[in-house]
Design a protein around this motif. Structure first.
Motif, PDB file in Angstrom:
ATOM      1  N   ALA A 239       0.820  -1.213   0.000  1.00 19.93           N
ATOM      2  CA  ALA A 239       0.000   0.000   0.000  1.00 19.93           C
ATOM      3  C   ALA A 239       0.852   1.259   0.000  1.00 19.93           C
ATOM      4  O   ALA A 239       0.471   2.276  -0.577  1.00 19.93           O
ATOM      5  CB  ALA A 239      -0.942  -0.013   1.212  1.00 19.93           C
ATOM      6  N   GLU A 240       2.018   1.234   0.676  1.00 21.97           N
ATOM      7  CA  GLU A 240       2.850   2.423   0.804  1.00 21.97           C
ATOM      8  C   GLU A 240       4.019   2.433  -0.170  1.00 21.97           C
ATOM      9  O   GLU A 240       4.951   3.224  -0.039  1.00 21.97           O
ATOM     10  CB  GLU A 240       3.391   2.510   2.233  1.00 21.97           C
ATOM     11  N   MET A 241       4.006   1.583  -1.181  1.00 18.17           N
ATOM     12  CA  MET A 241       5.108   1.465  -2.115  1.00 18.17           C
ATOM     13  C   MET A 241       5.173   2.679  -3.026  1.00 18.17           C
ATOM     14  O   MET A 241       4.162   3.113  -3.602  1.00 18.17           O
ATOM     15  CB  MET A 241       4.941   0.189  -2.947  1.00 18.17           C
ATOM     16  N   GLN A 242       6.378   3.289  -3.181  1.00 19.88           N
ATOM     17  CA  GLN A 242       6.599   4.408  -4.097  1.00 19.88           C
ATOM     18  C   GLN A 242       7.377   3.987  -5.341  1.00 19.88           C
ATOM     19  O   GLN A 242       7.131   4.501  -6.418  1.00 19.88           O
ATOM     20  CB  GLN A 242       7.385   5.517  -3.393  1.00 19.88           C
ATOM     21  N   GLY A 243       8.343   3.090  -5.148  1.00 15.62           N
ATOM     22  CA  GLY A 243       9.166   2.687  -6.280  1.00 15.62           C
ATOM     23  C   GLY A 243      10.427   2.004  -5.794  1.00 15.62           C
ATOM     24  O   GLY A 243      10.496   1.520  -4.665  1.00 15.62           O
ATOM     25  N   TRP A 244      11.440   1.987  -6.665  1.00 13.09           N
ATOM     26  CA  TRP A 244      12.692   1.315  -6.346  1.00 13.09           C
ATOM     27  C   TRP A 244      13.871   2.207  -6.727  1.00 13.09           C
ATOM     28  O   TRP A 244      13.896   2.811  -7.814  1.00 13.09           O
ATOM     29  CB  TRP A 244      12.831  -0.002  -7.112  1.00 13.09           C
ATOM     30  N   VAL A 245      14.832   2.280  -5.841  1.00 10.96           N
ATOM     31  CA  VAL A 245      16.142   2.834  -6.194  1.00 10.96           C
ATOM     32  C   VAL A 245      16.999   1.654  -6.652  1.00 10.96           C
ATOM     33  O   VAL A 245      17.104   0.658  -5.949  1.00 10.96           O
ATOM     34  CB  VAL A 245      16.796   3.546  -4.992  1.00 10.96           C
ATOM     35  N   TYR A 246      17.597   1.759  -7.834  1.00  5.72           N
ATOM     36  CA  TYR A 246      18.321   0.610  -8.361  1.00  5.72           C
ATOM     37  C   TYR A 246      19.654   1.039  -8.944  1.00  5.72           C
ATOM     38  O   TYR A 246      19.856   2.200  -9.314  1.00  5.72           O
ATOM     39  CB  TYR A 246      17.492  -0.130  -9.407  1.00  5.72           C
ATOM     40  N   VAL A 247      20.568   0.063  -8.970  1.00  6.31           N
ATOM     41  CA  VAL A 247      21.920   0.274  -9.511  1.00  6.31           C
ATOM     42  C   VAL A 247      22.114  -0.723 -10.646  1.00  6.31           C
ATOM     43  O   VAL A 247      22.228  -1.923 -10.407  1.00  6.31           O
ATOM     44  CB  VAL A 247      22.999   0.058  -8.433  1.00  6.31           C
TER      45      VAL A 247
END
Length: 741
Positions: A239-247
């Motif tokens: 429900a509180e997911m915004q996204g992903w920081v990825y490398v």
């Protein structure tokens, strides 16, 4: 009177036997030489085999040690990538959604292209349900970023488009808008990171930036939730997911930069065996086909949701163990030595006849040895006398006459004991003992006819005389009067030094007390400015809140939060100071009962949790009850805190016997655990291995535990593995021993 031995004129009756024996002796010598040759060859071959096996084992151990270093370097580089990505997550925690300029500033500050050449940048991919896609595209256009085109096209339930990707190289700019949720491998990794709340590594992929070029790429993704924290349940995380920081990174460059030049000669392959697959990720360029490696080694480990296997191969035996060539030379040298021994044995067989001449020479040597003994006795500076079985002097040297103050002729026939005072007279520095070989040493006072009495060191040793000669021993007399006086002066000086050491010890104790008082005073004096900071910040918030924007009120709240945390740290510092100053009250303490009380308090404070607790009964120790309660409260509190994400959560407290027979207490849990490489930081004040957002605390609990254990004369150590729990081992006195501080 002269007698004649009739046997001397009779001819020997066994001349034939002697001649036969004389003929057999050379044969026996040659057989002995042959036996020496065979034995030497066996010994050389055995020694060569043992040395060869040892060199192989040593080279194999060195090879395995290098593989462990390579494996750790690869794992550590992935951890560094995670830390970079966590910095991006922290940026989202401080700002609800950073702008493209803020994201660019953060990535430029990290200087990723220089520090991590294998990475293509640092990106953010949004978690966009289908119903919010149009809203996102409108916001993107209103922010001045242009049209956000989602690729590949198509209607999907959830999208994961790339929104930020720095640095803005042409390839990275072209990747903006690519829906990573539409590709199966990326989708699997991102979904796993979302559900677990942890960093997750993707499988083998073709990076967008590489286009048609065949390069093995991978992604390391961290989920970003509203508020920057990690929700406890799966439903809240979704429900509180915004996204992903990825490398994104290329695996070949990743491995080469992780290892550097130190391990460029290593030969290995990296496979991804997650889910039963066996996919090749990387192969060293120096791997050669058609050659047989001297050693092989496999290392499998779990890293960010993936299972990697590294297969190492060494060079062929000639290259991997270069010292084997030297062993071959040693083997040849051993053969030469065996032949040399054979030659020596032959020479010994031929020199048997010379043994008789050597026996005659030994007789002459004995006579000369007797002469040397007489000369050594005559000209020695130490007094010497030969005694008979009655203790009377048979012979003496001039040095003894000088020491006792009598003429040499007066000493002959006199009992040696008559030259000494009574044996029960105690002398300073005197000693008397008998060694295993019959040598007796003693310090006695010499009775002199004139002058000051002297002290002498006596050494009695048994000496056999010639046949028919009544000589039973040798006594050596050394005047040690001046040496004993010097030793007395040294003892007096040592007593003076001990008094000085005691004085310096008292001064050091006073200095430590003053230092503790200073720390206590400084901790108290810091409270006044902290109260002022907190009070005026609260007044600003109450009276002028309407004049600040949201950012200003947020900054003000952070100031108050920082002041409160500093106040907590001061309290912890005062608690540490009290632990050092308080006086220990030794009594019998039931650790099992105290542990049960602490667990009950924890259950009352957190009634919703179900924790399996096992406490061994009857654990009795000697110590300060209040300090030991503090010790168990910190250890059990930590175990309770770090098992909050485990189902079921387990805590075990008991005792065990070490290999040396010492009874040791242990407290084990199946919580979050910690990397064993950072175990030295656990017991340092204010050192933390987990963030305050994940687990609250000040980093003072384990430092207090160590100080309490050491004040009781015990030791403490910790073992743990990340994600598998931790165990703390400590010792405490069980009786009167170890009560001193």
């Amino acid at each position: 009177m002269t007698t004649t031995d009739p046997a001397a004129h009779a001819s020997p009756p066994n001349d034939g036997v002697d001649s036969e024996l004389s003929g057999l002796m050379p044969r026996r010598g040659y057989l002995l030489a042959l036996a020496v040759l065979i034995g030497a060859l066996i010994l050389v071959f055995t020694a060569w085999r043992v040395a060869r096996d040892r060199e192989l084992r040593s080279a194999q151990a060195e090879f395995i040690g290098q593989t462990v270093q390579v494996t750790e370097l690869i794992q550590q580089r992935l951890v560094n990538y995670e830390l970079v990505a966590r910095g991006g997550v922290s940026l989202f925690a401080s700002v609800q959604r950073p702008t493209a300029a803020q994201w660019k500033a953060y990535v430029e500050g990290m200087n990723m292209q220089r520090r991590f050449p294998a990475t293509l940048g640092l990106g953010f991919s949004g978690y966009v349900p289908q119903r919010l896609l149009v809203q996102l595209q409108n916001e993107w256009r209103d922010a001045g970023y242009g049209l956000l085109s989602i690729r590949p096209q198509g209607r999907r339930e959830v999208y994961g488009p790339i929104l930020y990707l720095e640095p803005k190289t042409p390839a990275n700019v072209a990747a903006i808008g690519y829906d990573m949720y539409a590709e199966q491998v990326r989708h699997t990794a991102l979904a796993a990171a979302l559900d677990s709340g942890q960093a997750w590594l993707s499988g083998k992929i073709q990076l967008i930036q590489d286009g048609d070029r065949q390069n093995t790429g991978m992604l390391l993704a961290l989920p970003v939730y509203l508020g920057g924290g990690r929700p406890q349940t799966l439903e809240l995380r979704r429900a509180e997911m915004q996204g992903w920081v990825y490398v994104p990174f290329r695996i070949q460059t990743f491995v080469e930069t992780a290892l550097g030049d130190a391990h460029e000669e290593m030969r290995f392959r990296i496979f991804d065996e997650t889910g039963g697959r066996d996919e090749l990720l990387y192969a060293s360029p120096n791997l050669k086909t058609g050659t047989t490696a001297a050693f092989v080694h496999r290392a499998a480990f779990d890293i960010y949701g993936r299972t990697w296997r590294i297969e190492y191969e060494s060079a062929p035996v000639e290259e991997a163990v270069p010292r084997l060539a030297g062993l071959r030379n040693m083997f040849a040298l051993g053969l030469f030595s065996a032949l040399l021994l054979y030659s020596i044995a032959l020479m010994l067989a031929r020199t048997e006849s010379r043994a008789r001449r050597i026996a005659l020479r030994m007789t002459e040597d004995y006579r000369r040895s007797e002469t040397r003994f007489r000369s050594a006795m005559q000209y020695s500076a130490i007094g010497k006398a030969l005694l008979d079985s009655e203790g009377c002097i048979v012979d003496s040297n001039p040095a003894l006459a000088t020491i006792v103050g009598l003429a040499p002729a007066q000493l002959l026939g006199q009992r040696f004991d008559s030259l000494l005072e009574d044996e029960d007279v105690e002398l300073p520095g005197g000693a008397s003992h008998t060694e295993e070989d019959g040598v007796h040493r003693a310090t006695r006072r010499l009775r002199r006819p004139h002058g000051v009495a002297r002290q002498v060191q006596l050494t009695y040793s048994p000496v056999p005389g010639n046949v028919g000669q009544d000589i039973s021993g040798l006594v050596q007399v050394e005047d040690v009067t001046e040496r004993l006086r010097a030793e007395a002066r040294v003892h007096a000086l040592n007593r003076t030094l001990e008094a000085r050491v005691a004085l310096r010890t008292r001064e050091l104790s006073q200095a430590n007390q003053e230092l503790e008082a200073f720390a206590y005073s400084v901790s108290h004096d810091l409270r006044a400015p902290l109260r002022a900071i907190d009070g005026f910040s609260r007044i600003l918030g109450e009276k002028y809140a309407d004049r600040f924007d949201a950012a200003g009120n947020d900054y003000l709240a952070r100031v108050r939060k920082a002041a409160a945390r500093m106040g907590d740290l001061i309290d912890a510092l005062l608690k540490m100071s009290r632990l050092a100053r308080s006086e220990l009250k030794h009594e019998s303490v039931d650790l099992s009962r105290i542990a049960g009380e602490v667990i009950e308090e924890l259950r009352m404070g957190d009634a919703q949790r179900q924790v399996e607790v096992s406490i061994e009964p009857g654990m009795q120790v000697i110590g300060d009850a209040s300090l030991l309660r503090n010790l168990l409260a910190n250890l059990l509190g930590n175990a309770w805190k770090f098992t909050r994400d485990r189902d079921p959560a387990r805590i075990e407290f008991g005792t065990e016997q070490t290999a040396s027979g010492v009874r040791e207490f242990y407290l084990r849990d199946n919580g979050t655990g910690f990397p064993q490489a950072y175990v030295d930081k656990l017991f340092r004040p204010f050192q933390r291995l987990h963030s305050v957002e994940d687990f609250a605390g000040h980093g003072i609990g384990l430092a207090s535990v160590k100080r309490i254990v050491e004040r009781h004369g015990g030791t403490i150590r910790a073992e743990g593995r990340e994600g598998e729990g931790a165990v703390f081992h400590f010792t405490l006195p069980h009786d009167g021993a170890g009560r001193g501080e």
